[in-house]
Design an enzyme around this catalytic site. Structure first.
Site, PDB file in Angstrom:
ATOM      1  N   GLU B 128      -3.787  -0.821   6.742  1.00 27.73           N
ATOM      2  CA  GLU B 128      -2.633  -0.659   7.629  1.00 27.73           C
ATOM      3  C   GLU B 128      -1.330  -0.768   6.816  1.00 27.73           C
ATOM      4  O   GLU B 128      -1.346  -0.678   5.595  1.00 27.73           O
ATOM      5  CB  GLU B 128      -2.698  -1.715   8.749  1.00 27.73           C
ATOM      6  CG  GLU B 128      -3.855  -1.529   9.734  1.00 27.73           C
ATOM      7  CD  GLU B 128      -3.630  -0.375  10.701  1.00 27.73           C
ATOM      8  OE1 GLU B 128      -2.498   0.163  10.769  1.00 27.73           O
ATOM      9  OE2 GLU B 128      -4.593  -0.005  11.404  1.00 27.73           O
ATOM     10  N   TYR B 131       4.301  -3.748   2.748  1.00 24.51           N
ATOM     11  CA  TYR B 131       5.632  -3.623   2.143  1.00 24.51           C
ATOM     12  C   TYR B 131       5.492  -3.803   0.636  1.00 24.51           C
ATOM     13  O   TYR B 131       4.708  -4.640   0.151  1.00 24.51           O
ATOM     14  CB  TYR B 131       6.558  -4.705   2.706  1.00 24.51           C
ATOM     15  CG  TYR B 131       7.831  -4.918   1.916  1.00 24.51           C
ATOM     16  CD1 TYR B 131       7.942  -5.992   1.019  1.00 24.51           C
ATOM     17  CD2 TYR B 131       8.904  -4.043   2.037  1.00 24.51           C
ATOM     18  CE1 TYR B 131       9.085  -6.184   0.278  1.00 24.51           C
ATOM     19  CE2 TYR B 131      10.053  -4.230   1.288  1.00 24.51           C
ATOM     20  CZ  TYR B 131      10.142  -5.298   0.413  1.00 24.51           C
ATOM     21  OH  TYR B 131      11.282  -5.479  -0.330  1.00 24.51           O
ATOM     22  N   LEU B 207      -3.667  -2.785  -5.734  1.00 26.38           N
ATOM     23  CA  LEU B 207      -3.312  -4.092  -5.200  1.00 26.38           C
ATOM     24  C   LEU B 207      -1.849  -4.426  -5.425  1.00 26.38           C
ATOM     25  O   LEU B 207      -1.216  -3.892  -6.339  1.00 26.38           O
ATOM     26  CB  LEU B 207      -4.202  -5.182  -5.820  1.00 26.38           C
ATOM     27  CG  LEU B 207      -4.018  -5.593  -7.278  1.00 26.38           C
ATOM     28  CD1 LEU B 207      -2.964  -6.670  -7.459  1.00 26.38           C
ATOM     29  CD2 LEU B 207      -5.344  -6.124  -7.829  1.00 26.38           C
ATOM     30  N   CYS B 224      -0.628  -5.399   7.211  1.00 29.09           N
ATOM     31  CA  CYS B 224      -2.044  -5.034   7.212  1.00 29.09           C
ATOM     32  C   CYS B 224      -2.659  -5.113   8.606  1.00 29.09           C
ATOM     33  O   CYS B 224      -3.882  -5.187   8.747  1.00 29.09           O
ATOM     34  CB  CYS B 224      -2.848  -5.913   6.237  1.00 29.09           C
ATOM     35  SG  CYS B 224      -2.133  -5.920   4.583  1.00 29.09           S
TER      36      CYS B 224
END
Lengths: 165, 329
Positions: B128, B131, B207, B224
């Site tokens: 989802e 930022y 990541l 998320c």
């Protein structure tokens, strides 16, 4: 999930009549990783299946693939009318924060997509060969099917891939 | 101009004692063992991984995204020709930006997408909304899982392992996984978000680890898609666990230390030998994303830091080259 298909396939193997309507019979009811591989389909080494019936071929991902992916939470599909080419990506499936390409085993024109997958992406997990079908394609080169794997070759391929990794 | 600064080692200030483990990652997931074979310790030479190290730079998201996709295309082409190619790692920071995944829901945005505080990109990764911004180290491993494990679950757990080891070995912070919620958690705070795309077993995206990030922009989203949990950063956690002792580490040092640890742990977990590469300028040209992928665009001041011209070490060497060294030679 795979257990339901396994039960049905075992019933077939033992010649016990199944309550469910006639389905494609599995070539192998038990593979090393409990995935089902069905007779009558062709397979790509990238774990998609194709069922060629007359003018239209139906495509989806295999039981082995959905089992390795885990719960599918989102499915990306092309628009009908688009073209696909053998080995090229036509969409994607998302599970566990990972989105993976799904590739077309054959070239052709997309004539229909399974819109049920938008609201129920889990159909790919529960019924990868039937209700979880992804696209239907009008093949442009039917001879491409010859280059795909049959059920036995695909099963062996899966076993070798799992053993190597 | 070729960026050469990345060839020079950055001297590290003294760190807390390191409990570094030089082991590759063995998964202990409950997934059936037929699917997750244990990685055996290999005595072979580690595979090569080219590293484009831009960890001090704020790279526009669109540029980094286009760059990744070009690298993925190149790797797929090599694979098609049965040619071996090294894995790739990009490490950088981004200007403030929100990104969505393929299936991301706009319900997790607490703002009108047409009037967003920062650029919003809808990408092809999983997961989802999240930022990215200054103070957050972002790693984009572009690796061929055929040379590792063709198992997405393993790959995600391995990325988590990298961050867990960084936090433990460098900061003595005990981090963990949360079943069903990919990422790295300290208590109920998520310090690292992970989401990837895989195309023919070549991975991209990756990541994002909050080091000194200003976490305020996370309040404008449901990060998320997980409600009722928080986002954390290394700086915030160190402040919580070790209130001021009069010996504080500056933000820049924290980024330096974390960056060095990330590279080391990544190399260990994936058993890759890191080779630092300079960045060909053509690979770094800005491309404007297509309208349907860039949801909104703000006119940002692009602060592309040219490390060559402003890196003090580089300036010193140039100075010596044209003065002192020429004189003695």
């Amino acid at each position: 999930m795979a257990l339901r298909v396994w039960a049905s396939s075992t019933a077939n193997a033992l010649r016990i009549s199944s309550a469910s309507k006639a389905r494609l019979s599995p070539a192998f009811s038990l593979s090393r990783c409990f995935s089902t591989v069905l007779d009558g389909l062709k397979y790509a080494s990238s774990h998609e299946w194709v069922k060629h019936e007359g003018a239209v071929a139906t495509i989806g991902i295999t039981d082995h693939a959905q089992d390795h992916l885990g719960e599918v939470v989102f499915v990306e599909l092309p628009e009908p009318g688009g073209k696909v080419s053998q080995g090229g990506s036509f969409g994607a499936v998302e599970s566990v924060k990972a989105t993976s390409d799904v590739n077309s085993p054959i070239s052709g024109e997309v004539v229909e997509v399974n819109s049920k997958l938008t609201g129920s992406p889990g159909l790919i997990n529960s019924s990868p060969y039937e209700e979880g079908w992804m696209i239907k394609v009008k093949p442009s080169s039917p001879s491409e099917l010859e280059s795909l794997l049959g059920p036995k070759e695909y099963t062996k391929f899966c076993e070798e891939e799992d053993a190597a990794h | 101009m070729v960026l050469v600064a990345s060839h020079f080692l950055i001297s590290m200030p003294a760190c807390p004692p390191r409990k570094h483990s030089n082991k590759p990652y063995r998964s202990h997931s409950r997934t059936p063992s037929s699917k997750l074979n244990q990685l055996s310790l290999s005595n072979e030479r580690p595979r090569a991984c080219e590293c484009f190290d831009l960890y001090k730079d704020l790279v526009p998201y669109g540029e980094a995204w286009s760059w990744q996709k070009r690298i993925v295309m190149d790797k797929k082409a090599s694979i098609e020709k049965n040619q071996d190619c090294p894995d790739t790692l990009i490490i950088l920071q981004h200007h403030p930006v929100y990104t969505l995944g393929t299936g991301s829901s706009e319900e997790y945005l607490n703002f009108d997408i047409k009037n967003a505080p920062y650029d919003v990109y809808r990408t092809e990764r999983g997961g989802e909304v999240t930022y990215h911004g200054p103070g957050q180290l972002v790693m984009y491993p572009i690796i061929n899982l055929r040379n590792h494990r063709m198992d997405l679950h393993w790959y995600l757990r391995a990325l988590e392992e990298v961050v867990i080891r960084v936090l433990s070995s460098t900061f003595s912070i005990e981090a963990s996984r949360l079943d069903g919620f990919t990422g790295v958690w300290v208590g109920d705070k998520k310090v690292a978000a992970i989401a990837i795309r895989v195309s023919q077993w070549v991975t991209y995206h990756g990541l994002a680890l909050n080091v000194t990030t200003d976490l305020t922009p996370f309040h404008s989203i449901v990060p998320c898609g997980i409600r009722n949990r928080q986002v954390g950063s290394i700086k915030g956690l160190l402040g919580e666990f070790q209130p001021s002792t009069g010996c504080e580490i500056h933000d820049r040092q924290l980024i330096d230390i974390t960056h060095a640890s990330l590279i080391e742990e990544f190399s260990d977990v994936f058993q890759l030998a890191i080779h630092y590469k300079t960045i060909p300028m053509l690979d770094f040209a800005e491309t404007t994303p297509t309208q349907n992928l860039l949801v909104t665009r703000k006119d940002l001041l692009v602060t592309r830091k040219d490390r060559v011209f402003f890196d003090p070490l580089f300036l010193l060497i140039i100075f010596l080259h044209y003065t002192y060294l020429d004189f003695i030679i």
